[in-house]
Motif scaffolding. Structure first.
Motif, PDB file in Angstrom:
ATOM      1  N   ARG A  79       0.841  -1.199   0.000  1.00  0.00           N
ATOM      2  CA  ARG A  79       0.000   0.000   0.000  1.00  0.00           C
ATOM      3  C   ARG A  79       0.877   1.251   0.000  1.00  0.00           C
ATOM      4  N   GLU A 128      -2.105   5.695   1.885  1.00  0.00           N
ATOM      5  CA  GLU A 128      -3.210   4.755   2.072  1.00  0.00           C
ATOM      6  C   GLU A 128      -3.071   4.019   3.408  1.00  0.00           C
ATOM      7  N   GLN A 129      -1.820   3.672   3.762  1.00  0.00           N
ATOM      8  CA  GLN A 129      -1.586   3.023   5.055  1.00  0.00           C
ATOM      9  C   GLN A 129      -2.018   3.933   6.196  1.00  0.00           C
ATOM     10  N   ASP A 135      -1.771  -4.638   0.509  1.00  0.00           N
ATOM     11  CA  ASP A 135      -3.121  -4.589  -0.056  1.00  0.00           C
ATOM     12  C   ASP A 135      -3.358  -5.896  -0.809  1.00  0.00           C
ATOM     13  N   ASP A 141      -9.093  -8.196   0.142  1.00  0.00           N
ATOM     14  CA  ASP A 141      -9.645  -7.183   1.051  1.00  0.00           C
ATOM     15  C   ASP A 141     -10.942  -6.596   0.480  1.00  0.00           C
TER      16      ASP A 141
END
Length: 519
Positions: free
Chosen positions: A117, A121-122, A281, A285
């Motif tokens: 990621r 985004e993390q 990612d 998910d």
């Protein structure tokens, strides 16, 4: 004979001692015993007796007994010399089909199965971890890899993998499989508390207690349950659950019988799983988010738990211990091995996809939703759900000939229906409806999302108490028996489904008692 028996016990004890050394509990347990041995409570001149007494006082005796209990339960594995090894081929082909579908979806969406990621985004995911329902994802192009009806279609073709059928068997969908399943009389012996009409929670909690000192059955069960919980001995807890648990004690009792108590080690492991979710990612998910949105989020009973479910299911997907347990149980083949795009590591470094080995289907999240009524803490919820899944739920979506597996449960349902509701069986045959089709979604999801939560939890009490999934087809039979007059009035699958769609008025325990008590 006594010498042989003693020798067998000795070898079992040696094996157990070695096995315990490999368990996560061993290091802390060994440390606690060492501290106890060096204390003044243990006397050198009477070492054995004083150590045993000290272990009892500190609760280590119960801890060791529970460890042995859970170890013994894991030893009841499927016979490797399976008479239907050909079903392994069906299982492998089904697994390949799922993997192919995943890869195809990735190609269509021009994405990767696994990638690092971006830091932004993390950070966003970390900030929104406790309110993941506000985490924005475009899921419009994602679809479940498969649904229960797809899995049923595969199971209904199993005859192609079986080299023979029995001449005396009706040519129905599962009857041709040479598997042993129980009769109703055998189930009566397995569930004597129900078949003998004993007072159980879930029937009439306000009925007068037969035990002096308690006004009602519910008060009696609470009083006894508190003593059982304080004892904390798993086999006693399991026996207690056969008559149902009060809601106030259920969380504690389930954790005890499953060995899912949480200590610092579990908290650390859960945080590591969370860190993996934040870092990598996985395409899966999106499937998890999509599944929760399609099921629990649209359910009046469960939508409030949406955030908790995302946490639990995302961490579950990263848990390599689940994959190891499934391989040990003979239910999982080789997982997909993929490279993590963007990771600064050798190009040939691959990871299992997903690390848990479990690819969610439509409704998979419903295995976890009822636990939200028991646990507020995501770590405790996670480990109890995980233990339940490894013990039971995986058997409901893998092809195997295990007596608690979905194939055997479908066959048990068919045999019970034919033997005990012959007119209903004939009606299904006359209108050309496979009777498994009308109950399969119940069986595969263990009735989660179909029964009201209070009734579902009573049903799962029984699964834990009797350590058996055979309760599921028995309940399916009982529901059909209860509504058979309405089923006789319809002649299409759609209308039969309509008759059986609403189970909100179903009382599980009385129905099971009616099914098992002799007329």
């Amino acid at each position: 004979m006594e010498e042989l028996k003693d020798e067998a016990i000795h070898h079992t004890a040696l094996k157990l001692a070695e096995e315990i050394k490999n368990l996560s509990i061993y290091k802390s347990f060994y440390s606690d015993v060492q501290k106890l041995v060096s204390s003044t409570n243990v006397k050198k001149e009477d070492f054995k007796q004083t150590l045993q007494q000290a272990m009892k006082e500190k609760g280590l005796d119960t801890k060791l007994r529970n460890t042995v209990y859970h170890w013994v339960r894991t030893q009841t594995k499927q016979n490797k010399l399976d008479p239907l090894t050909s079903l392994q081929k069906a299982s492998a082909q089904w697994e390949k089909r799922i993997h192919k579908s995943l890869n195809s979806m990735c190609s269509d969406l021009e994405t990767s199965l696994a990638k690092i990621r971006p830091q932004s985004e993390q950070d966003e995911l970390s900030d929104k971890w406790n309110e993941l329902s506000t985490y924005t994802l475009d899921l419009s192009k994602y679809r479940p890899v498969y649904a229960p009806k797809d899995f049923l279609e595969v199971l209904l073709t199993l005859s192609g993998y079986v080299p023979f059928t029995r001449e005396d068997e009706p040519k129905w969908e599962f009857a041709h499989l040479p598997l042993q399943v129980k009769t109703l009389d055998e189930l009566r012996k397995l569930y004597p508390e129900w078949s003998s009409g004993e007072p159980l929670l879930g029937v009439n909690p306000s009925m007068p207690s037969q035990v002096p000192g308690f006004a009602t059955l519910e008060a009696e069960r609470v009083g006894l349950g508190e003593r059982v919980a304080a004892l904390a001995y798993a086999p006693v807890v399991q026996e207690y659950l056969k008559r149902g648990s009060p809601q106030s004690l259920r969380a504690t009792l389930w954790s005890l019988v499953l060995g899912s108590d949480v200590r610092q080690q579990q908290i650390t492991a859960f945080n590591q799983l969370k860190a993996s979710v934040l870092e990598i990612d996985l395409m899966i998910d999106k499937l998890i988010f999509k599944d929760v949105q399609l099921t629990a989020s649209n359910d009046d009973q469960y939508f409030v738990f949406e955030d908790l479910l995302y946490q639990v299911m995302l961490c579950f997907s990263r848990d390599g211990g689940v994959q190891s347990a499934l391989v040990e149980a003979g239910c999982a083949g080789a997982p997909l091995m993929v490279a993590v795009r963007g990771r600064h590591a050798p190009a040939d470094r691959l990871i299992a996809f997903p690390p848990s080995g479990v690819i969610p289907f439509h409704g998979f999240s419903m295995y976890a939703t009822p636990f939200c009524y028991l646990y507020d803490d995501p770590v405790q919820l996670y480990y109890t759900f995980r233990a339940f899944y490894i013990r039971y739920w995986h058997r409901l979506h893998y092809i195997s000939t295990h007596p608690q597996g979905i194939v055997s449960l479908c066959l048990l349902y068919e045999r019970l229906l034919e033997a005990n509701e012959p007119l209903l069986w004939i009606h299904f045959r006359n209108i050309n409806i496979n009777p498994v089709r009308v109950v399969f979604k119940w069986l595969m999801r263990a009735f989660s999302g179909h029964l009201p939560p209070d009734q579902l939890l009573l049903l799962w009490d029984a699964i834990l108490g009797y350590d058996s999934l055979e309760i599921l087809p028995l309940l399916a039979l009982a529901i059909l028996s209860f509504r058979k007059e309405n089923i006789f009035q319809v002649n299409t699958l759609q209308n039969v489904d309509a008759v059986l769609a609403d189970l909100s008025t179903i009382s599980v325990i009385p129905l099971l008692q009616l099914a098992l008590m002799k007329p």
